[in-house]
Design a protein around this motif. Sequence first.
Motif, mmCIF file in Angstrom:
data_model
loop_
_atom_site.group_PDB
_atom_site.id
_atom_site.type_symbol
_atom_site.label_atom_id
_atom_site.label_comp_id
_atom_site.label_asym_id
_atom_site.label_seq_id
_atom_site.Cartn_x
_atom_site.Cartn_y
_atom_site.Cartn_z
ATOM 1 N N ILE A 108 7.353 -25.857 -34.451
ATOM 2 C CA ILE A 108 8.765 -26.105 -34.561
ATOM 3 C C ILE A 108 9.181 -25.811 -32.908
ATOM 4 O O ILE A 108 10.100 -26.720 -32.324
ATOM 5 C CB ILE A 108 9.707 -25.195 -35.279
ATOM 6 N N ALA A 109 8.671 -24.773 -32.276
ATOM 7 C CA ALA A 109 9.254 -24.408 -31.022
ATOM 8 C C ALA A 109 8.849 -25.439 -29.993
ATOM 9 O O ALA A 109 9.486 -25.826 -29.028
ATOM 10 C CB ALA A 109 8.562 -23.038 -30.749
ATOM 11 N N ARG A 110 7.615 -26.160 -30.237
ATOM 12 C CA ARG A 110 7.155 -27.081 -29.422
ATOM 13 C C ARG A 110 8.089 -28.339 -29.366
ATOM 14 O O ARG A 110 8.446 -28.982 -28.464
ATOM 15 C CB ARG A 110 5.564 -27.350 -29.374
ATOM 16 N N LEU A 111 8.309 -28.673 -30.840
ATOM 17 C CA LEU A 111 9.178 -29.802 -31.069
ATOM 18 C C LEU A 111 10.511 -29.643 -30.628
ATOM 19 O O LEU A 111 11.014 -30.846 -30.009
ATOM 20 C CB LEU A 111 9.040 -30.104 -32.514
ATOM 21 N N MET A 112 10.817 -28.623 -30.687
ATOM 22 C CA MET A 112 12.378 -28.411 -29.867
ATOM 23 C C MET A 112 12.447 -28.739 -28.602
ATOM 24 O O MET A 112 13.512 -29.133 -27.983
ATOM 25 C CB MET A 112 13.056 -27.060 -30.273
ATOM 26 N N GLN A 113 11.323 -28.651 -27.746
ATOM 27 C CA GLN A 113 11.262 -28.867 -26.419
ATOM 28 C C GLN A 113 10.623 -30.292 -25.938
ATOM 29 O O GLN A 113 10.518 -30.635 -24.891
ATOM 30 C CB GLN A 113 10.402 -27.828 -25.591
ATOM 31 N N ALA A 136 0.568 -29.152 -28.702
ATOM 32 C CA ALA A 136 0.550 -28.909 -27.105
ATOM 33 C C ALA A 136 0.071 -27.547 -26.918
ATOM 34 O O ALA A 136 0.400 -26.538 -27.349
ATOM 35 C CB ALA A 136 1.754 -29.106 -26.666
ATOM 36 N N ALA A 137 -1.193 -27.438 -25.886
ATOM 37 C CA ALA A 137 -1.551 -26.301 -25.479
ATOM 38 C C ALA A 137 -0.437 -25.622 -24.529
ATOM 39 O O ALA A 137 0.024 -26.237 -23.871
ATOM 40 C CB ALA A 137 -2.566 -26.536 -24.698
ATOM 41 N N LEU A 138 -0.076 -24.188 -24.787
ATOM 42 C CA LEU A 138 0.915 -23.686 -23.884
ATOM 43 C C LEU A 138 0.221 -22.293 -23.400
ATOM 44 O O LEU A 138 -0.401 -21.645 -24.131
ATOM 45 C CB LEU A 138 2.211 -23.442 -24.709
ATOM 46 N N GLU A 139 0.964 -21.626 -22.358
ATOM 47 C CA GLU A 139 0.366 -20.414 -22.100
ATOM 48 C C GLU A 139 1.247 -19.545 -22.953
ATOM 49 O O GLU A 139 2.291 -19.835 -23.567
ATOM 50 C CB GLU A 139 0.858 -20.137 -20.671
ATOM 51 N N GLU A 140 0.649 -18.172 -23.118
ATOM 52 C CA GLU A 140 1.214 -17.163 -24.061
ATOM 53 C C GLU A 140 2.740 -17.083 -23.728
ATOM 54 O O GLU A 140 3.594 -16.886 -24.367
ATOM 55 C CB GLU A 140 0.475 -16.119 -24.052
ATOM 56 N N SER A 141 2.799 -16.908 -22.401
ATOM 57 C CA SER A 141 4.191 -16.500 -21.742
ATOM 58 C C SER A 141 5.253 -17.529 -21.955
ATOM 59 O O SER A 141 6.406 -17.535 -22.414
ATOM 60 C CB SER A 141 4.141 -16.080 -20.491
ATOM 61 N N THR A 142 4.890 -18.882 -21.976
ATOM 62 C CA THR A 142 5.658 -19.982 -22.150
ATOM 63 C C THR A 142 5.907 -20.069 -23.689
ATOM 64 O O THR A 142 7.079 -20.245 -23.932
ATOM 65 C CB THR A 142 4.965 -21.173 -21.735
ATOM 66 N N ALA A 190 6.157 -17.739 -25.659
ATOM 67 C CA ALA A 190 7.155 -16.574 -26.086
ATOM 68 C C ALA A 190 8.485 -17.043 -26.006
ATOM 69 O O ALA A 190 9.460 -16.680 -26.404
ATOM 70 C CB ALA A 190 6.662 -15.457 -25.414
ATOM 71 N N VAL A 191 8.419 -17.643 -24.857
ATOM 72 C CA VAL A 191 10.224 -18.226 -24.290
ATOM 73 C C VAL A 191 10.415 -19.088 -25.450
ATOM 74 O O VAL A 191 11.625 -19.315 -25.862
ATOM 75 C CB VAL A 191 10.113 -18.584 -22.753
ATOM 76 N N LEU A 192 9.702 -20.028 -25.980
ATOM 77 C CA LEU A 192 10.003 -21.130 -26.762
ATOM 78 C C LEU A 192 10.464 -20.434 -28.273
ATOM 79 O O LEU A 192 11.494 -20.949 -28.809
ATOM 80 C CB LEU A 192 8.988 -22.281 -26.866
ATOM 81 N N LEU A 193 9.731 -19.369 -28.455
ATOM 82 C CA LEU A 193 10.003 -18.766 -29.708
ATOM 83 C C LEU A 193 11.317 -18.209 -29.877
ATOM 84 O O LEU A 193 11.921 -18.149 -30.799
ATOM 85 C CB LEU A 193 8.771 -17.831 -29.788
ATOM 86 N N ASP A 194 11.704 -17.837 -28.449
ATOM 87 C CA ASP A 194 13.117 -16.996 -28.346
ATOM 88 C C ASP A 194 14.265 -18.342 -28.732
ATOM 89 O O ASP A 194 15.397 -18.187 -29.407
ATOM 90 C CB ASP A 194 13.576 -16.725 -26.972
ATOM 91 N N TRP A 195 14.047 -19.504 -28.766
ATOM 92 C CA TRP A 195 15.065 -20.673 -29.016
ATOM 93 C C TRP A 195 14.667 -20.993 -30.517
ATOM 94 O O TRP A 195 15.274 -21.316 -31.428
ATOM 95 C CB TRP A 195 14.725 -21.896 -28.426
ATOM 96 N N ALA A 196 13.348 -21.037 -30.948
ATOM 97 C CA ALA A 196 13.015 -21.292 -32.406
ATOM 98 C C ALA A 196 13.456 -20.503 -33.645
ATOM 99 O O ALA A 196 13.839 -20.851 -34.628
ATOM 100 C CB ALA A 196 11.407 -21.905 -32.512
ATOM 101 N N ILE A 197 13.409 -19.182 -33.343
ATOM 102 C CA ILE A 197 13.560 -18.084 -33.949
ATOM 103 C C ILE A 197 15.130 -18.228 -34.723
ATOM 104 O O ILE A 197 15.447 -18.606 -35.954
ATOM 105 C CB ILE A 197 13.274 -16.754 -33.782
#
Length: 90
Positions: free
Chosen positions: A34-39, A45-51, A53-60
């Motif tokens: 869901i975090a990826r789809l929101m972006q 999609a492959a993401l770095e762990e730090s990226t 984490a930022v996307l999860l801040d929006w998805a949660i």
Amino acid sequence: MPVPKDDFDELLPCDFPTPEKLLEPDQMYTLYEIARLMQGLDADAALEESTEAVLLDWAIPWIVYNGDDLVIAEPQSDDEPGYYGVKNAE
């Protein structure tokens, strides 16, 4: 600590898609997908762990806010996350 709005070059509207517009009605998704789809990314999609984490801040908060429109499924195994989908999907 709060930051003055004037410190930012641009302020964007906080417009998130509804579950019906973001998710396919016959599919279940992990929080990470869901975090990826929101972006606008592919769900896998492959993401770095730090990226991620930022996307999860929006998805949660999106999941909490839209909770009335979602269903939840238990993880398929103990080492996997749970799944979310559109409530009114048939």
